[in-house]
Write an enzyme that holds these catalytic residues in place. Structure first.
Site: not given
Ligand SMILES: NC(=O)c1ccc[n+]([C@@H]2O[C@H](COP(=O)([O-])OP(=O)(O)OC[C@H]3O[C@@H](n4cnc5c(N)ncnc54)[C@H](OP(=O)(O)O)[C@@H]3O)[C@@H](O)[C@H]2O)c1
Length: 322
Positions: A108-110, A137, A141, A184
């Site tokens: 992530s950008s953070c 967090y 990362k 967000h």
């Molecule tokens: N969203 C953004 O704006 C953003 C920005 C920068 C980077 N990212 C990065 O992109 C990646 C995905 O983000 P996202 O936005 O897609 O998040 P998300 O929608 O919350 O999806 C995360 C997934 O991980 C699963 N998960 C969490 N804890 C788990 C565990 N202990 N065991 C198995 N599965 C688990 C969740 O399942 P459950 O929901 O069932 O727990 C969910 O399906 C992350 O690494 C994040 O840091 C996201």
């Protein structure tokens, strides 16, 4: 043949993981392995070890993480650092143990310092203090990047390991989290403008001055970039990265003010009232923009405009809540 490769997408029900699955399938890569959180808790080391022994995937996209906005990060710092460290360590180590040669870690950008020079380039990593609200967090990362790099450095030559990392900017799109407190900025604004429209409210008040600038990338662009980086030949990847600074920024390339963003979201939702700003509330960092020059030089650029992406995101919101 690449089409026969077995690909594990961790976090396939999340916003990014589901977009990566769509992207792989669109390319005819259908040998995809998934497990829901309920089926496999990635914090459970033994369960992760058993999974990799049993499935023996060829490639891994690590898009599972504990993710949230400022409120969630501030309220649950222990959960954010512990769960993210555990997931990364378990998946990366057991991927290695089971013979996975290619892995993509999503950060992530953070990870960049609070006062990093804008736009933030990859070499800003570990040059200053992090934003305190999401430091736990961010530390997790950064550890994920360093896990990939360390396994490459120790086992790259002997085991043919090639573990890469991408750092997305703020993402939005189908599958976003619209929770009233833990979401967000874009999903939060979509929800607020939609509710204001439904209730015929004359005004939507937004915290802060509206002047901070932020960058947003549509999630299917992010998924395309992820597959692009994963499939890039090693010589090109190595040319644009270093063994101990191997992560690649993935941004849209330009930013907007929160005021501009609110205007576009309001228009997308069809809200007719006033948008005002509560200047007594904090603004946060004045600007957060990624320098995505490395990825551009490698041959990839974002395609979906903010207006187009928001239109799709709003349709997704309506499907869930209408
Ligand atoms: N969203 C953004 O704006 C953003 C920005 C920068 C980077 N990212 C990065 O992109 C990646 C995905 O983000 P996202 O936005 O897609 O998040 P998300 O929608 O919350 O999806 C995360 C997934 O991980 C699963 N998960 C969490 N804890 C788990 C565990 N202990 N065991 C198995 N599965 C688990 C969740 O399942 P459950 O929901 O069932 O727990 C969910 O399906 C992350 O690494 C994040 O840091 C996201």
């Amino acid at each position: 043949m690449i089409k026969d490769q077995k690909i594990y997408v961790a976090g396939h029900r999340g916003m990014v993981g589901s977009a990566i699955v769509r992207q792989l399938q669109a390319r005819g890569l259908n040998n995809i392995v998934t497990r829901t959180h309920a089926e496999l808790d990635l914090c459970n080391q033994q369960a992760v070890a058993n999974f990799f022994k049993e499935e023996k995937p060829d490639q891994v996209y690590l898009a599972a993480a504990k993710v949230g906005g400022i409120h969630a990060n501030n309220t649950y710092p222990a959960e954010f650092i512990y769960q993210n460290l555990m997931m990364e360590a378990n998946v990366i180590h057991h991927a290695f143990e089971s013979g996975v040669k290619k892995l993509l870690f999503l950060g992530s950008s953070c990870i960049y310092p609070k006062m990093a020079l804008q736009p933030m380039a990859e070499d800003a990593l570990l040059t200053g203090k992090l934003e305190p609200t999401n430091e736990p967090y961010a530390i997790a990362k950064i550890a994920g990047i360093k896990l990939c790099e360390s396994y490459n450095r120790q086992y790259g030559q002997s085991h043919g390991l090639d573990y890469r990392s991408v750092m997305p900017t703020n993402l939005y799109g189908p599958g976003d989290n619209y929770h009233p407190e833990n979401s967000h900025v874009i999903p939060a604004l979509i929800r607020r403008f939609h509710e204001a429209k439904e209730k015929n409210l004359p005004e939507v008040v937004i915290w802060g001055s509206g002047t901070p600038m932020r960058e947003f990338l549509y999630v299917d662009d992010m998924a395309e970039a992820s597959v692009f980086v994963m499939q890039l030949d090693k010589a090109t990847y190595d040319q644009y990265s270093e063994p101990m600074q191997s992560h690649i920024n993935v941004g849209f390339g330009s930013d907007v003010t929160i005021k501009e963003l609110a205007g576009i979201v309001g228009k997308t939702v069809g809200y007719q009232g006033q948008i005002t700003f509560d200047r007594s509330k904090p603004d946060g960092t004045p600007r957060k923009l990624m320098n995505s020059g490395r990825l551009k030089d490698m041959g990839w650029q974002a395609k979906v405009s903010l207006a187009d992406g928001l239109a799709i995101a709003y349709q997704d919101f309506l499907q869930i809540f209408d």
